[in-house]
Scaffold this motif. Structure first.
Motif, PDB file in Angstrom:
ATOM      1  N   GLU A 179      30.820  19.233  11.432  1.00  0.00           N
ATOM      2  CA  GLU A 179      30.241  19.518  12.745  1.00  0.00           C
ATOM      3  C   GLU A 179      31.326  19.791  13.771  1.00  0.00           C
ATOM      4  OE1 GLU A 179      27.428  16.566  14.063  1.00  0.00           O
ATOM      5  OE2 GLU A 179      26.455  16.522  12.103  1.00  0.00           O
ATOM      6  N   ILE A 180      32.395  18.999  13.752  1.00  0.00           N
ATOM      7  CA  ILE A 180      33.502  19.206  14.685  1.00  0.00           C
ATOM      8  C   ILE A 180      34.137  20.568  14.427  1.00  0.00           C
ATOM      9  CG2 ILE A 180      35.804  18.414  15.373  1.00  0.00           C
ATOM     10  CD1 ILE A 180      34.792  15.526  14.774  1.00  0.00           C
ATOM     11  N   ALA A 181      34.385  20.900  13.165  1.00  0.00           N
ATOM     12  CA  ALA A 181      34.979  22.195  12.820  1.00  0.00           C
ATOM     13  C   ALA A 181      34.096  23.346  13.307  1.00  0.00           C
ATOM     14  CB  ALA A 181      35.217  22.292  11.321  1.00  0.00           C
ATOM     15  N   ALA A 182      32.803  23.217  13.156  1.00  0.00           N
ATOM     16  CA  ALA A 182      31.874  24.255  13.617  1.00  0.00           C
ATOM     17  C   ALA A 182      31.950  24.411  15.135  1.00  0.00           C
ATOM     18  CB  ALA A 182      30.447  23.928  13.175  1.00  0.00           C
ATOM     19  N   ARG A 183      32.051  23.300  15.860  1.00  0.00           N
ATOM     20  CA  ARG A 183      32.177  23.371  17.324  1.00  0.00           C
ATOM     21  C   ARG A 183      33.496  24.040  17.716  1.00  0.00           C
ATOM     22  NH1 ARG A 183      29.899  17.963  17.195  1.00  0.00           N
ATOM     23  NH2 ARG A 183      31.981  17.106  17.560  1.00  0.00           N
ATOM     24  N   ILE A 184      34.587  23.725  17.008  1.00  0.00           N
ATOM     25  CA  ILE A 184      35.873  24.369  17.300  1.00  0.00           C
ATOM     26  C   ILE A 184      35.749  25.879  17.111  1.00  0.00           C
ATOM     27  CG2 ILE A 184      38.249  24.674  16.476  1.00  0.00           C
ATOM     28  CD1 ILE A 184      38.331  21.634  15.992  1.00  0.00           C
ATOM     29  N   LEU A 185      35.153  26.297  16.005  1.00  0.00           N
ATOM     30  CA  LEU A 185      34.962  27.738  15.747  1.00  0.00           C
ATOM     31  C   LEU A 185      34.166  28.393  16.867  1.00  0.00           C
ATOM     32  CD1 LEU A 185      34.165  27.556  11.936  1.00  0.00           C
ATOM     33  CD2 LEU A 185      36.158  28.681  12.959  1.00  0.00           C
ATOM     34  N   GLU A 186      33.101  27.750  17.270  1.00  0.00           N
ATOM     35  CA  GLU A 186      32.220  28.307  18.293  1.00  0.00           C
ATOM     36  C   GLU A 186      32.895  28.375  19.664  1.00  0.00           C
ATOM     37  OE1 GLU A 186      28.486  26.578  20.769  1.00  0.00           O
ATOM     38  OE2 GLU A 186      28.360  26.367  18.594  1.00  0.00           O
ATOM     39  N   ARG A 187      33.586  27.323  20.056  1.00  0.00           N
ATOM     40  CA  ARG A 187      34.112  27.228  21.417  1.00  0.00           C
ATOM     41  C   ARG A 187      35.449  27.926  21.616  1.00  0.00           C
ATOM     42  NH1 ARG A 187      32.098  21.005  22.342  1.00  0.00           N
ATOM     43  NH2 ARG A 187      29.936  21.516  21.837  1.00  0.00           N
ATOM     44  N   THR A 188      36.181  28.180  20.543  1.00  0.00           N
ATOM     45  CA  THR A 188      37.516  28.767  20.699  1.00  0.00           C
ATOM     46  C   THR A 188      37.646  30.162  20.092  1.00  0.00           C
ATOM     47  OG1 THR A 188      38.391  27.853  18.639  1.00  0.00           O
ATOM     48  CG2 THR A 188      38.571  26.468  20.624  1.00  0.00           C
ATOM     49  N   ASN A 189      36.635  30.620  19.380  1.00  0.00           N
ATOM     50  CA  ASN A 189      36.681  31.913  18.692  1.00  0.00           C
ATOM     51  C   ASN A 189      37.812  32.004  17.684  1.00  0.00           C
ATOM     52  OD1 ASN A 189      34.381  33.043  19.972  1.00  0.00           O
ATOM     53  ND2 ASN A 189      35.635  33.384  21.795  1.00  0.00           N
ATOM     54  N   THR A 190      38.237  30.869  17.163  1.00  0.00           N
ATOM     55  CA  THR A 190      39.231  30.864  16.096  1.00  0.00           C
ATOM     56  C   THR A 190      38.522  31.174  14.778  1.00  0.00           C
ATOM     57  OG1 THR A 190      41.064  29.610  15.134  1.00  0.00           O
ATOM     58  CG2 THR A 190      39.056  28.368  15.599  1.00  0.00           C
ATOM     59  N   PHE A 197      46.388  26.644  27.758  1.00  0.00           N
ATOM     60  CA  PHE A 197      45.914  25.313  28.129  1.00  0.00           C
ATOM     61  C   PHE A 197      44.382  25.268  28.135  1.00  0.00           C
ATOM     62  CE2 PHE A 197      50.243  25.156  29.725  1.00  0.00           C
ATOM     63  CZ  PHE A 197      50.654  23.896  29.324  1.00  0.00           C
ATOM     64  N   GLY A 198      43.744  26.383  28.522  1.00  0.00           N
ATOM     65  CA  GLY A 198      42.292  26.472  28.443  1.00  0.00           C
ATOM     66  C   GLY A 198      41.798  26.384  27.006  1.00  0.00           C
ATOM     67  N   LEU A 199      42.527  27.014  26.080  1.00  0.00           N
ATOM     68  CA  LEU A 199      42.205  26.923  24.658  1.00  0.00           C
ATOM     69  C   LEU A 199      42.312  25.480  24.171  1.00  0.00           C
ATOM     70  CD1 LEU A 199      41.725  28.234  21.816  1.00  0.00           C
ATOM     71  CD2 LEU A 199      44.233  28.385  21.668  1.00  0.00           C
ATOM     72  N   VAL A 200      43.387  24.804  24.547  1.00  0.00           N
ATOM     73  CA  VAL A 200      43.564  23.391  24.177  1.00  0.00           C
ATOM     74  C   VAL A 200      42.371  22.579  24.667  1.00  0.00           C
ATOM     75  CG1 VAL A 200      44.944  21.307  24.587  1.00  0.00           C
ATOM     76  CG2 VAL A 200      46.090  23.496  24.106  1.00  0.00           C
ATOM     77  N   ALA A 201      41.962  22.814  25.899  1.00  0.00           N
ATOM     78  CA  ALA A 201      40.850  22.062  26.483  1.00  0.00           C
ATOM     79  C   ALA A 201      39.537  22.329  25.749  1.00  0.00           C
ATOM     80  CB  ALA A 201      40.711  22.401  27.959  1.00  0.00           C
ATOM     81  N   LYS A 202      39.275  23.577  25.395  1.00  0.00           N
ATOM     82  CA  LYS A 202      38.042  23.904  24.665  1.00  0.00           C
ATOM     83  C   LYS A 202      38.048  23.262  23.274  1.00  0.00           C
ATOM     84  CE  LYS A 202      37.322  28.291  26.990  1.00  0.00           C
ATOM     85  NZ  LYS A 202      37.401  29.757  26.823  1.00  0.00           N
ATOM     86  N   ALA A 203      39.179  23.337  22.592  1.00  0.00           N
ATOM     87  CA  ALA A 203      39.284  22.711  21.265  1.00  0.00           C
ATOM     88  C   ALA A 203      39.149  21.199  21.384  1.00  0.00           C
ATOM     89  CB  ALA A 203      40.612  23.087  20.612  1.00  0.00           C
ATOM     90  N   GLY A 204      39.792  20.620  22.387  1.00  0.00           N
ATOM     91  CA  GLY A 204      39.691  19.180  22.608  1.00  0.00           C
ATOM     92  C   GLY A 204      38.280  18.735  22.939  1.00  0.00           C
ATOM     93  N   ASN A 205      37.569  19.557  23.705  1.00  0.00           N
ATOM     94  CA  ASN A 205      36.176  19.274  24.022  1.00  0.00           C
ATOM     95  C   ASN A 205      35.323  19.286  22.763  1.00  0.00           C
ATOM     96  OD1 ASN A 205      33.471  21.029  24.502  1.00  0.00           O
ATOM     97  ND2 ASN A 205      33.674  19.437  26.065  1.00  0.00           N
ATOM     98  N   ALA A 206      35.615  20.207  21.842  1.00  0.00           N
ATOM     99  CA  ALA A 206      34.859  20.284  20.585  1.00  0.00           C
ATOM    100  C   ALA A 206      35.031  19.024  19.749  1.00  0.00           C
ATOM    101  CB  ALA A 206      35.298  21.503  19.785  1.00  0.00           C
ATOM    102  N   VAL A 207      36.198  18.399  19.857  1.00  0.00           N
ATOM    103  CA  VAL A 207      36.477  17.176  19.095  1.00  0.00           C
ATOM    104  C   VAL A 207      35.936  15.940  19.804  1.00  0.00           C
ATOM    105  CG1 VAL A 207      38.313  15.664  18.214  1.00  0.00           C
ATOM    106  CG2 VAL A 207      38.510  18.139  17.969  1.00  0.00           C
ATOM    107  N   THR A 208      36.177  15.847  21.105  1.00  0.00           N
ATOM    108  CA  THR A 208      35.907  14.601  21.829  1.00  0.00           C
ATOM    109  C   THR A 208      34.653  14.608  22.687  1.00  0.00           C
ATOM    110  OG1 THR A 208      37.160  15.264  23.801  1.00  0.00           O
ATOM    111  CG2 THR A 208      38.397  14.199  21.995  1.00  0.00           C
ATOM    112  N   GLY A 209      34.216  15.792  23.116  1.00  0.00           N
ATOM    113  CA  GLY A 209      33.102  15.875  24.049  1.00  0.00           C
ATOM    114  C   GLY A 209      33.518  15.654  25.495  1.00  0.00           C
ATOM    115  N   ALA A 210      34.809  15.414  25.744  1.00  0.00           N
ATOM    116  CA  ALA A 210      35.300  15.210  27.111  1.00  0.00           C
ATOM    117  C   ALA A 210      35.204  16.516  27.901  1.00  0.00           C
ATOM    118  CB  ALA A 210      36.742  14.706  27.082  1.00  0.00           C
TER     119      ALA A 210
END
Length: 150
Positions: free
Chosen positions: A24-35, A81-94
């Motif tokens: 689920e976390i990996a899917a959120r990272i893919l969705e939020r960062t376009n990686t 830094f925006g990318l870091v924040a989006k990826a971090g949000n996908a992991v933590t929800g912060a």
């Protein structure tokens, strides 16, 4: 987690990235960062992404964080830094804005510190970074679920 250049001493459990929570976390990272998904580590504890490059270390019983590297200099652009924040949000929800501000702050502190390391604890996330200008410079920022001991 300890920094040794770009290598971490922390390792996730075997096949832990294949758990439902990590998927689920990996899917959120893919969705939020376009990686894009690249591969699992041989142990199955990490997920590697490319374009942009990042790594998800995922072991719900031990440690879960996303690591994003910048190796072009010690001064990544604001977009990074925006990318870091989006990826971090996908992991933590912060909150994304809070994570982005913490990543900038962590980066500035690490650049000034002799150890090249810094850490910021937030509500819902821990931000760790290494930043330096020697040898062409580089930055690594990790955003982790804070309740897990590393």
């Amino acid at each position: 987690m300890l920094f040794l250049g770009a290598v971490r001493t922390t390792a996730a459990g075997e096949h832990s990235a294949e758990t439902p929570e990590c998927k689920e976390i990996a899917a959120r990272i893919l969705e939020r960062t376009n990686t894009h998904f690249d591969h699992f580590s041989p142990s199955g504890g990490s997920v590697f992404f490319k374009r942009p490059d990042m790594v998800l270390i995922c072991d719900p019983k031990f440690v879960t964080y996303v690591s994003v590297n910048w190796d072009a200099s010690g001064f990544p652009p604001n977009k990074w830094f925006g990318l870091v924040a989006k990826a971090g949000n996908a992991v933590t929800g912060a909150d994304v804005r809070t994570l982005e501000a913490a990543a900038h702050r962590c980066h500035r502190i690490a650049l000034r510190d002799k150890t090249e390391l810094a850490r910021a604890e937030l509500q819902g996330a821990a931000v760790e970074c290494q930043a330096f200008t020697r040898d062409g410079g580089g930055v690594v920022i990790d955003v982790a679920i804070p309740h897990l001991k590393r």
